[in-house]
Scaffold this active site. Sequence first.
Site, PDB file in Angstrom:
ATOM      1  N   TYR A 102      80.959 -59.467 104.130  1.00  0.00           N
ATOM      2  CA  TYR A 102      81.883 -60.413 103.487  1.00  0.00           C
ATOM      3  C   TYR A 102      81.622 -60.532 101.987  1.00  0.00           C
ATOM      4  O   TYR A 102      82.554 -60.713 101.203  1.00  0.00           O
ATOM      5  CB  TYR A 102      81.841 -61.774 104.194  1.00  0.00           C
ATOM      6  N   ARG A 105      83.431 -57.718 100.475  1.00  0.00           N
ATOM      7  CA  ARG A 105      84.878 -57.955 100.451  1.00  0.00           C
ATOM      8  C   ARG A 105      85.251 -59.000  99.391  1.00  0.00           C
ATOM      9  O   ARG A 105      86.290 -58.905  98.742  1.00  0.00           O
ATOM     10  CB  ARG A 105      85.366 -58.392 101.832  1.00  0.00           C
ATOM     11  N   HIS A 156      94.264 -66.858 108.581  1.00  0.00           N
ATOM     12  CA  HIS A 156      92.888 -66.476 108.916  1.00  0.00           C
ATOM     13  C   HIS A 156      91.855 -66.987 107.913  1.00  0.00           C
ATOM     14  O   HIS A 156      90.725 -66.511 107.902  1.00  0.00           O
ATOM     15  CB  HIS A 156      92.794 -64.944 109.045  1.00  0.00           C
ATOM     16  N   CYS A 169      78.039 -79.958 111.690  1.00  0.00           N
ATOM     17  CA  CYS A 169      77.965 -80.277 110.258  1.00  0.00           C
ATOM     18  C   CYS A 169      79.332 -79.976 109.642  1.00  0.00           C
ATOM     19  O   CYS A 169      79.935 -78.944 109.941  1.00  0.00           O
ATOM     20  CB  CYS A 169      76.875 -79.433 109.597  1.00  0.00           C
ATOM     21  N   CYS A 218      73.027 -74.224 104.225  1.00  0.00           N
ATOM     22  CA  CYS A 218      73.791 -75.454 104.012  1.00  0.00           C
ATOM     23  C   CYS A 218      72.922 -76.476 103.274  1.00  0.00           C
ATOM     24  O   CYS A 218      71.814 -76.780 103.723  1.00  0.00           O
ATOM     25  CB  CYS A 218      74.237 -76.000 105.368  1.00  0.00           C
TER      26      CYS A 218
END
Length: 342
Positions: A102, A105, A156, A169, A218
């Site tokens: 990702y 991309r 998407h 979360c 996170c």
Amino acid sequence: MVTRLRKISHTSQFRQCFDSILCKKYSTLTVAPGKDYKNLAAFHKKLTGSKRILALCGAGLSASSGLPTFRGAGGLWRTRNATEIATPEAFETDPGLVWLFYAYRRHMALKATPNLGHFALTALAENLPGFLCLTQNVDNLSIRAAHPPSQLRPLHGSLFNIKCSNPHCSYTEKNNTSDPLHPSLALAALDPAEDEPHPLLDPSHALEHMPAADLPACPECKALLRPDVVWYGEPLDEDMLTSVDEWIDDAQVDLVLVIGTSAVVWPAAGYIERARGRKTSVVTINPEAEKPDNLRKMRKRDFAFVGDAAVLLPQLLEPIIGKPGKNGTYKSKLTSTPNVGC
Ligand code: APR
């Protein structure tokens, strides 16, 4: 009912669609296309008489911006099929590999610019309030072509939205365009010399396993962050699907534009027939538009135009959007200035 992302095979398509509340009108039977199915003048007549137009876009819309499609040539990432990596299971097994995919991309999408196909669709939205564009693309190129968000449904998700992988979360980040997103993903943001392969795309370049502790975490709960895109088996945003359903049910859809998609992923592919009424025409814009599979699905009122969406969309939509300006973009009716990508 939760609607999850899934691939459909043509043989199972009918049963799945009849089973689904989302697609109870899906009843395509084989009818040969009419004699005018690739006649531009006949298409323009239909277009100018259309008040409500739905588009379903796929990776082919961004192909001429240099972004690879998922299936066929370009669908392989290293030795893996790109669609195998877009799964929660792949992220659980090897989050480092999925993040690199990702991150790469994201990098490619940031380097790319919207093409005339994106700009033509923006101009259509600006000229026709009854136009709604559904896109399966997560590259943000439609947004960067200034497509009005109220007339765009990114089914998407987006490569540039991030969320926490912990289902308990609620941490999210919108439009995070940092590149690399995190120091551990720096390899994905590398630009090798023109004649060298990108190390991430070269399967002979071994990738070191990245421990989860090195990946983006996170800030609230310390679980792994992940791209906010819809992976296979995951539910799509219910509110978005409801808004699409309501739009389709509101009145007759005159025209459905099927642009650069293999239309094999559910529920997106189902909208083509879901929107079809008695007088609706479906137009396929794709280099493979005349493949026997597509011709078999066509009805008498439908159209098929073979070629690059970036070339065809400006020609097909010209009676409504006019010609592009010298810099290749359209004058916005709202701002009187050309739309430019950011
Ligand atoms: N112009 C128009 N269409 C093109 C072009 C082009 N220049 N180049 C290729 N195409 C067509 C191909 O012929 C193919 O039919 O675009 C289509 C791309 O199909 P896919 O690679 O299957 O992409 P898409 O339909 O967007 O995939 C749907 O699958 O993995 C998932 O979530 C991912 O959103 C994606 C979904």
